[in-house]
Design an enzyme around this catalytic site. Sequence first.
Site, PDB file in Angstrom:
ATOM      1  N   ARG A 110       0.828  -1.214   0.000  1.00  0.00           N
ATOM      2  CA  ARG A 110       0.000   0.000   0.000  1.00  0.00           C
ATOM      3  C   ARG A 110       0.859   1.259   0.000  1.00  0.00           C
ATOM      4  NH1 ARG A 110      -3.823  -2.319   4.745  1.00  0.00           N
ATOM      5  NH2 ARG A 110      -4.904  -3.913   3.535  1.00  0.00           N
ATOM      6  N   ARG A 117       4.294   2.963  10.468  1.00  0.00           N
ATOM      7  CA  ARG A 117       4.423   1.549  10.799  1.00  0.00           C
ATOM      8  C   ARG A 117       5.262   1.257  12.046  1.00  0.00           C
ATOM      9  NH1 ARG A 117       0.228  -0.631   7.990  1.00  0.00           N
ATOM     10  NH2 ARG A 117       0.307  -0.038   5.782  1.00  0.00           N
TER      11      ARG A 117
END
Length: 256
Positions: free
Chosen positions: A83, A196
């Site tokens: 993504r 992340r």
Amino acid sequence: MNSKLKVELLRYTPEGEKLVASAAKLCYSPIGIDKIEENLDEEKVDKFLNMLMDLGHESPIEHVTFTFGVEGVSRVLTHQLVRHRIASFSQQSQRYVKLEQFDYIIPPSIENIPKAKEMYIKAMEEDQKYYNEITDVLYEEHFEKLLKKGYNEKKAMSMAEKMSIEDARYIFPNACETKIVFTMNTRSLFNFFRLRCCNRAQWEIRNLATEMLKEVKRVYPILFKNIGPSCLTGPCPEGKMTCGEIENVRERFKRL
């Protein structure tokens, strides 16, 4: 069998910090291309980069790229990884690679509960068993049809195997281990790490991001000196969804 995360920094732009300083220097100076690297010794590069990082001037860092080799990750992780659009990916294909014995990832929450782990491993073993059986059934069917179409035995065998594993792979779970090589520029990595490395990121991709950050900080410490989850240098962007551990997170990444 259970597979463990492995992260390797395969390539990175040489003299990357000097390159960033040179590109930034061009933005702020009337000098020409042939002189942008003049007098840029290590001390001046460090000073220039520290200024850029503190100002948040990120466009010059896009000139530096990093290529990682990663294995021991699940397709759950790679579905999230791809993504991140400003990157290039090369992933092991289940269409062309026959998995005689597939490895898999066990989430920590399952690993720590014996009964859950036992059930999980049994499910993985059954997936492998049915993959093998379906592959064999499809292979026999495709092989016979290809022979009837006039292909020689060697060609028919090769084509039949590819055709059989192409569809048998649908039985594999998201836990199936995969391998991937990908390249990101520094600015894309900044965004990746801010999202992340966050405590609220899914555990597997958070572990990957942390290991990647260790690798890039090792080669270019100034570029990545303030990089980690968003809360490292500002307030938590998660609002009511915050993990509530901002001080612990900052301390952990300071020591990374």
